[in-house]
Motif scaffolding. Structure first.
Motif, PDB file in Angstrom:
ATOM      1  N   THR A 191       0.534  -0.982  -0.119  1.00  0.00           N
ATOM      2  CA  THR A 191      -0.281  -0.073   0.068  1.00  0.00           C
ATOM      3  C   THR A 191       0.830   1.387  -0.371  1.00  0.00           C
ATOM      4  N   PHE A 192       1.602   1.951   0.533  1.00  0.00           N
ATOM      5  CA  PHE A 192       2.605   2.696   1.112  1.00  0.00           C
ATOM      6  C   PHE A 192       3.198   2.546  -0.188  1.00  0.00           C
ATOM      7  N   ASN A 193       4.014   1.934  -0.752  1.00  0.00           N
ATOM      8  CA  ASN A 193       4.454   1.794  -1.992  1.00  0.00           C
ATOM      9  C   ASN A 193       4.018   1.890  -3.171  1.00  0.00           C
ATOM     10  N   ASN A 194       2.835   1.885  -2.914  1.00  0.00           N
ATOM     11  CA  ASN A 194       1.142   2.269  -3.778  1.00  0.00           C
ATOM     12  C   ASN A 194       2.070   0.841  -5.817  1.00  0.00           C
ATOM     13  N   ARG A 195       2.147   0.454  -5.520  1.00  0.00           N
ATOM     14  CA  ARG A 195       2.400  -1.050  -5.829  1.00  0.00           C
ATOM     15  C   ARG A 195       1.818  -2.319  -5.612  1.00  0.00           C
ATOM     16  N   VAL A 196       1.442  -3.404  -6.488  1.00  0.00           N
ATOM     17  CA  VAL A 196       1.885  -4.805  -6.684  1.00  0.00           C
ATOM     18  C   VAL A 196       2.698  -5.937  -6.427  1.00  0.00           C
ATOM     19  N   GLN A 197       2.997  -6.382  -6.022  1.00  0.00           N
ATOM     20  CA  GLN A 197       4.495  -7.733  -5.462  1.00  0.00           C
ATOM     21  C   GLN A 197       3.471  -9.029  -5.678  1.00  0.00           C
ATOM     22  N   ILE A 198       4.085  -9.798  -6.470  1.00  0.00           N
ATOM     23  CA  ILE A 198       3.514 -11.074  -6.617  1.00  0.00           C
ATOM     24  C   ILE A 198       4.859 -12.178  -6.152  1.00  0.00           C
ATOM     25  N   PHE A 199       4.934 -12.940  -5.705  1.00  0.00           N
ATOM     26  CA  PHE A 199       5.428 -14.854  -5.019  1.00  0.00           C
ATOM     27  C   PHE A 199       5.146 -16.010  -5.475  1.00  0.00           C
ATOM     28  N   ASP A 200       5.766 -16.959  -6.064  1.00  0.00           N
ATOM     29  CA  ASP A 200       5.181 -18.207  -5.871  1.00  0.00           C
ATOM     30  C   ASP A 200       5.102 -18.534  -5.125  1.00  0.00           C
ATOM     31  N   ALA A 201       4.267 -20.016  -4.563  1.00  0.00           N
ATOM     32  CA  ALA A 201       4.213 -20.357  -3.597  1.00  0.00           C
ATOM     33  C   ALA A 201       5.317 -20.924  -2.128  1.00  0.00           C
ATOM     34  N   ASP A 202       6.354 -20.718  -2.869  1.00  0.00           N
ATOM     35  CA  ASP A 202       7.314 -20.729  -2.110  1.00  0.00           C
ATOM     36  C   ASP A 202       7.939 -19.517  -1.488  1.00  0.00           C
ATOM     37  N   GLY A 203       7.213 -17.800  -1.377  1.00  0.00           N
ATOM     38  CA  GLY A 203       7.522 -16.899  -1.211  1.00  0.00           C
ATOM     39  C   GLY A 203       8.704 -16.176  -2.071  1.00  0.00           C
ATOM     40  N   LYS A 204       9.372 -17.495  -3.010  1.00  0.00           N
ATOM     41  CA  LYS A 204      10.176 -15.863  -3.774  1.00  0.00           C
ATOM     42  C   LYS A 204       9.685 -14.980  -4.557  1.00  0.00           C
ATOM     43  N   PHE A 205       9.883 -13.898  -5.230  1.00  0.00           N
ATOM     44  CA  PHE A 205       9.403 -13.204  -5.600  1.00  0.00           C
ATOM     45  C   PHE A 205       9.648 -13.257  -7.270  1.00  0.00           C
ATOM     46  N   ILE A 206       8.192 -12.652  -7.595  1.00  0.00           N
ATOM     47  CA  ILE A 206       8.450 -13.162  -9.217  1.00  0.00           C
ATOM     48  C   ILE A 206       8.178 -11.592 -10.479  1.00  0.00           C
ATOM     49  N   ARG A 207       7.586 -10.976  -9.578  1.00  0.00           N
ATOM     50  CA  ARG A 207       7.407  -9.767  -9.849  1.00  0.00           C
ATOM     51  C   ARG A 207       6.375  -8.694  -9.615  1.00  0.00           C
ATOM     52  N   THR A 208       6.770  -7.548 -10.104  1.00  0.00           N
ATOM     53  CA  THR A 208       5.847  -6.101  -9.539  1.00  0.00           C
ATOM     54  C   THR A 208       4.823  -5.288 -10.367  1.00  0.00           C
ATOM     55  N   PHE A 209       4.233  -5.224 -10.312  1.00  0.00           N
ATOM     56  CA  PHE A 209       3.779  -3.577 -11.243  1.00  0.00           C
ATOM     57  C   PHE A 209       3.344  -2.613 -10.125  1.00  0.00           C
ATOM     58  N   GLY A 210       3.082  -1.162 -11.235  1.00  0.00           N
ATOM     59  CA  GLY A 210       2.417  -0.565 -10.057  1.00  0.00           C
ATOM     60  C   GLY A 210       2.870   0.413  -9.664  1.00  0.00           C
ATOM     61  N   LYS A 211       2.569   1.978  -9.789  1.00  0.00           N
ATOM     62  CA  LYS A 211       3.198   2.963  -9.494  1.00  0.00           C
ATOM     63  C   LYS A 211       2.484   4.771  -8.763  1.00  0.00           C
ATOM     64  N   ALA A 212       3.142   5.263  -8.215  1.00  0.00           N
ATOM     65  CA  ALA A 212       2.155   6.079  -7.541  1.00  0.00           C
ATOM     66  C   ALA A 212       1.396   7.276  -8.983  1.00  0.00           C
TER      67      ALA A 212
END
Length: 427
Positions: A281-302
């Protein structure tokens, strides 16, 4: 002379009689005029033109769709749930109370106690739907979970002080067996209710401010967004609800902006592949992780335009894998691909159907119904999402119709020709 005097006296008597008669007639007319006017007033009031109904009372709500026609409909407004009836131009002046109400002690402009509902939505946030299509709503102000039958509008409550002790409930989610999880940000715990709504467990390990939650039914993970810790906590979704891991770094006062870390994450969602989506919320974006908690990607900005965020909160994934995000400042719902491409947006500030005021929660059920919750005033709106397959079928229908019309304009009538051919082919 005497005869003349007598004649004169007789004339004087006649004159006085005429004057008296005229005075009496005048008084009679004077008294009769107000009565006639009053009678006309009564007649006028009886013939007064009745008040026209408000346009919201005659509005055809079935025509409220997104995007605008003639584009193929992808979202349709269905209804709303609230403790009061909304109109965009609600009168500010209170109606004068009846003397009986004032005598009974009912405040002017206030609904009588007999007519007033005992419970109503005031500050709804987290939502979920069980296997019976009942809508669950966590209300932060009422401190209760509303359970609404969306067909009959009957509701029941999981009450504070009766079914459990609530501080301030925010998020909720249900697993595929209708076990209910309710996050209490003041008591710093998650309460677990059995399908019969009896309290059966409590989760508190590692929590500071639990909010939005989501269940991965395949891997049996319970995800809890903790805004104070700047982390997403991952628990076993079955007893004893063990804390498995934490995603994100805590203790940096919501200042981290690098991928994989959060600034007040408020809500989470899980797609059919078990991937985790987090409203950062404070970074104005969506972050996506796999089921193991590994970061996949992010999108969005203020930003304040379509495709940008100004405090993303509620988040949900539809059956086609699209990412729906509720923006709490822009009062806007936006739909993205998982790569962040904007597909559709709807909303804006207001009370009309499809507008929002302090938008917060978002949920989508297996029947493609979309629910949004607003804080001021307390309202939950219900929409219908039309899937990619339904949109393709509608496009095929329209294309076939256009081809048929084009053939008819060209001189041929394929529909009639086909019937003729079929008739000849029959024995």
């Amino acid at each position: 002379m005497r005869e003349a005097e007598m004649f004169t006296g007789h004339q004087e008597s006649i004159r006085r009689g005429l004057v008296t008669a005229l005075v009496l007639v005048g008084l009679a007319l004077l008294l009769s005029v107000p009565a006639a006017v009053h009678g006309k007033d009564k007649k006028f009031k009886k013939e007064a033109v009745p008040e026209k109904p408000h346009f919201l009372d005659v509005l055809d709500y079935s025509k409220i769709v997104w995007p605008n026609p003639p584009a193929i409909t992808r979202v349709k407004y269905l209804n709303y749930f609230s403790g009061e009836k909304f109109r965009a131009d609600q009168p500010k002046e209170k109606k004068k109370g009846r003397w009986m109400d004032r005598l009974a002690g009912v405040a002017v402009g206030e609904t009588s106690k007999a007519e007033k509902p005992r419970f109503q939505l005031i500050m709804p946030y987290g939502m979920g739907v069980d296997s019976k299509n009942r809508l669950y709503i966590a209300d932060r102000k009422v401190s209760a979970v509303f359970i609404v039958d969306t067909e009959t509008w009957k509701f029941e409550l999981i009450k504070n002080g009766v079914s459990a002790r609530f501080g301030m409930i925010t998020g909720l989610t249900l697993d595929d067996s209708d076990r209910l999880f309710v996050a209490d940000s003041v008591a710093r715990r998650v309460l677990v209710f059995a399908p019969d709504h009896k309290l059966e467990g409590t989760i508190s390990d590692g929590m500071a401010d639990p909010g939005g939650m989501a269940i991965d039914n395949e891997n049996r993970f319970l995800y809890v967004a903790d805004a104070e810790l700047d982390q997403v906590l991952v628990y076993d979704a079955d007893p004893p609800y063990k804390l498995l891991r934490k995603i994100g770094t805590t203790g940096k006062a919501h200042t981290l902006t690098d991928p994989g870390n959060f600034g007040k994450p408020t809500n989470v969602a899980v797609d059919q592949d078990g991937n985790l989506f987090v409203s950062d919320t404070f970074n104005n974006r969506v972050q996506i992780f796999d089921a193991d908690g590994k970061f996949i990607r992010t999108f969005g900005k203020a930003g304040d335009g379509p495709g940008y965020f100004a405090r993303p909160k509620g988040i949900a994934i539809d059956g086609d894998g699209h990412v729906w995000v509720a923006d709490g400042v822009q009062d806007r719902v936006q739909v993205f691909t998982q790569e962040g491409q904007l597909l559709l947006w709807m909303g804006g500030h207001g009370l009309l159907p499809g507008q929002f005021n302090t938008l917060a929660g978002l949920a989508i059920d297996k029947n493609n119904r979309v629910f949004t919750s607003e804080q001021y005033p307390g309202r939950v709106q219900m929409f219908r999402y039309f899937t990619d397959d339904e949109a393709r079928a509608e496009k095929s229908r329209r294309d076939a119709e256009q081809e048929k019309k084009a053939a008819a304009r060209a001189g041929g009538k394929p529909a009639q020709a086909d019937k003729s051919s079929e008739a000849k082919a029959q024995p």
